[in-house]
Design a protein around this motif. Sequence first.
Motif, PDB file in Angstrom:
ATOM      1  N   GLY A 188       0.801  -1.214   0.000  1.00 26.62           N
ATOM      2  CA  GLY A 188       0.000   0.000   0.000  1.00 26.62           C
ATOM      3  C   GLY A 188       0.830   1.257   0.000  1.00 26.62           C
ATOM      4  O   GLY A 188       2.055   1.224   0.178  1.00 26.62           O
ATOM      5  N   GLY A 189       0.148   2.372  -0.206  1.00 22.25           N
ATOM      6  CA  GLY A 189       0.804   3.664  -0.201  1.00 22.25           C
ATOM      7  C   GLY A 189       0.078   4.624   0.726  1.00 22.25           C
ATOM      8  O   GLY A 189      -1.081   4.412   1.076  1.00 22.25           O
ATOM      9  N   VAL A 190       0.775   5.681   1.129  1.00 20.47           N
ATOM     10  CA  VAL A 190       0.210   6.721   1.983  1.00 20.47           C
ATOM     11  C   VAL A 190       0.368   8.043   1.245  1.00 20.47           C
ATOM     12  O   VAL A 190       1.489   8.438   0.899  1.00 20.47           O
ATOM     13  CB  VAL A 190       0.917   6.766   3.350  1.00 20.47           C
ATOM     14  CG1 VAL A 190       0.221   7.770   4.269  1.00 20.47           C
ATOM     15  CG2 VAL A 190       0.952   5.388   3.997  1.00 20.47           C
ATOM     16  N   VAL A 191      -0.749   8.727   1.013  1.00 24.63           N
ATOM     17  CA  VAL A 191      -0.775   9.886   0.131  1.00 24.63           C
ATOM     18  C   VAL A 191      -1.329  11.108   0.863  1.00 24.63           C
ATOM     19  O   VAL A 191      -2.354  10.998   1.555  1.00 24.63           O
ATOM     20  CB  VAL A 191      -1.657   9.596  -1.107  1.00 24.63           C
ATOM     21  CG1 VAL A 191      -1.635  10.771  -2.070  1.00 24.63           C
ATOM     22  CG2 VAL A 191      -1.206   8.321  -1.802  1.00 24.63           C
ATOM     23  N   PRO A 192      -0.690  12.280   0.724  1.00 21.24           N
ATOM     24  CA  PRO A 192      -1.250  13.498   1.311  1.00 21.24           C
ATOM     25  C   PRO A 192      -2.606  13.819   0.678  1.00 21.24           C
ATOM     26  O   PRO A 192      -2.715  13.915  -0.552  1.00 21.24           O
ATOM     27  CB  PRO A 192      -0.218  14.579   0.979  1.00 21.24           C
ATOM     28  CG  PRO A 192       1.026  13.853   0.605  1.00 21.24           C
ATOM     29  CD  PRO A 192       0.581  12.549   0.019  1.00 21.24           C
ATOM     30  N   LEU A 193      -3.608  13.963   1.490  1.00 21.73           N
ATOM     31  CA  LEU A 193      -4.961  14.186   0.981  1.00 21.73           C
ATOM     32  C   LEU A 193      -5.037  15.410   0.077  1.00 21.73           C
ATOM     33  O   LEU A 193      -5.689  15.382  -0.974  1.00 21.73           O
ATOM     34  CB  LEU A 193      -5.919  14.333   2.168  1.00 21.73           C
ATOM     35  CG  LEU A 193      -7.408  14.488   1.868  1.00 21.73           C
ATOM     36  CD1 LEU A 193      -7.942  13.260   1.157  1.00 21.73           C
ATOM     37  CD2 LEU A 193      -8.185  14.734   3.158  1.00 21.73           C
ATOM     38  N   ALA A 194      -4.343  16.469   0.456  1.00 19.22           N
ATOM     39  CA  ALA A 194      -4.442  17.721  -0.299  1.00 19.22           C
ATOM     40  C   ALA A 194      -3.759  17.653  -1.657  1.00 19.22           C
ATOM     41  O   ALA A 194      -3.976  18.528  -2.500  1.00 19.22           O
ATOM     42  CB  ALA A 194      -3.840  18.862   0.527  1.00 19.22           C
ATOM     43  N   SER A 195      -2.950  16.617  -1.901  1.00 14.05           N
ATOM     44  CA  SER A 195      -2.192  16.545  -3.149  1.00 14.05           C
ATOM     45  C   SER A 195      -3.011  16.028  -4.326  1.00 14.05           C
ATOM     46  O   SER A 195      -2.562  16.110  -5.466  1.00 14.05           O
ATOM     47  CB  SER A 195      -0.969  15.635  -2.964  1.00 14.05           C
ATOM     48  OG  SER A 195      -1.370  14.268  -2.827  1.00 14.05           O
ATOM     49  N   ASP A 196      -4.194  15.487  -4.059  1.00 11.63           N
ATOM     50  CA  ASP A 196      -4.989  14.867  -5.117  1.00 11.63           C
ATOM     51  C   ASP A 196      -6.352  15.534  -5.203  1.00 11.63           C
ATOM     52  O   ASP A 196      -7.199  15.361  -4.315  1.00 11.63           O
ATOM     53  CB  ASP A 196      -5.151  13.368  -4.829  1.00 11.63           C
ATOM     54  CG  ASP A 196      -5.740  12.614  -6.007  1.00 11.63           C
ATOM     55  OD1 ASP A 196      -6.528  13.215  -6.760  1.00 11.63           O
ATOM     56  OD2 ASP A 196      -5.425  11.424  -6.171  1.00 11.63           O
ATOM     57  N   PRO A 197      -6.610  16.321  -6.253  1.00 11.11           N
ATOM     58  CA  PRO A 197      -7.886  17.014  -6.377  1.00 11.11           C
ATOM     59  C   PRO A 197      -9.099  16.086  -6.359  1.00 11.11           C
ATOM     60  O   PRO A 197     -10.185  16.486  -5.923  1.00 11.11           O
ATOM     61  CB  PRO A 197      -7.769  17.723  -7.739  1.00 11.11           C
ATOM     62  CG  PRO A 197      -6.305  17.871  -7.961  1.00 11.11           C
ATOM     63  CD  PRO A 197      -5.689  16.639  -7.357  1.00 11.11           C
ATOM     64  N   SER A 198      -8.925  14.846  -6.818  1.00 10.53           N
ATOM     65  CA  SER A 198     -10.052  13.911  -6.846  1.00 10.53           C
ATOM     66  C   SER A 198     -10.407  13.410  -5.459  1.00 10.53           C
ATOM     67  O   SER A 198     -11.471  12.816  -5.265  1.00 10.53           O
ATOM     68  CB  SER A 198      -9.740  12.721  -7.765  1.00 10.53           C
ATOM     69  OG  SER A 198      -8.724  11.897  -7.219  1.00 10.53           O
TER      70      SER A 198
END
Length: 267
Positions: A188-198
């Motif tokens: 899995g991956g961990v992604v900054p919420l604000a980095s993805d407009p979708s």
Amino acid sequence: MLNTRFVTGTPVWVDMCAPDLGDVRGFYQELFGWELQQGGEEFGGYSQYRLGGRTAAGAMAIPAEDAPPSWTVYFRTPDVDGTVKAAEQAGGGTLYEAVDVGDLGRMAGITDSAGVPFSVWQQGQLKGLDVVNEPGSLVWTELYTPDVPQAVAFYGSVFGWGTSESSFPGGSYTMVHPADGTEDDMFGGVVPLASDPSEAGAGAYWLPYFQVEDCDEAVAKARRSGGTVRMEPISMAGVGRFAKLADPAGARFAVLQPSPPGEPMEA
């Protein structure tokens, strides 16, 4: 990627809920070839999506006022009660208390330090999903969170996850693996919420990815079957081609057409 060794801290199960499973049954059958196997009263009508006779996911009819349509990821633990305590000590919370599911296993619902829900599973007779990492099955998971370091610290404390960073043009991607695993066991991956407009407007959550043979064809099927395309297909070297969707009830998930083996990731 995922496998069915199901060591501590890895995804072992995934299920979805919707007010009426009949509203999404045809969607998932068209998209993944899943057959819905209705559950018996002894487990509250809990159902399973079957792929060629193997369990690929679970499903439960839950009224919309009780829970929004969504997918939930379950992680393996040898001790559900101990994991609940560890999560609370790390700043998380409890969605529902630990409960035995007959002789199949024991489970609990947890929220992480950012309030993201997930579940944990202690193996009994049921080890986990029958099929992963092939077309029509779970292949990856992704956490969208407002604070990546905080999330990594939380799950590291609860499950002992290790991490690795992969660079790509414009940033990096944090991947996680079980405590006794290596980079080859990333799930899995961990992604900054604000980095993805979708994702930014929808709130933090765990996103399951299901493997497909042709991402563009899967997106077309989803559209025809009443689903929503939340992010159009994009390609990434060494990863594959992927898109983000929602089923007709609104449950969010993603599809991934993996890159051929041996293709290097973007640097």
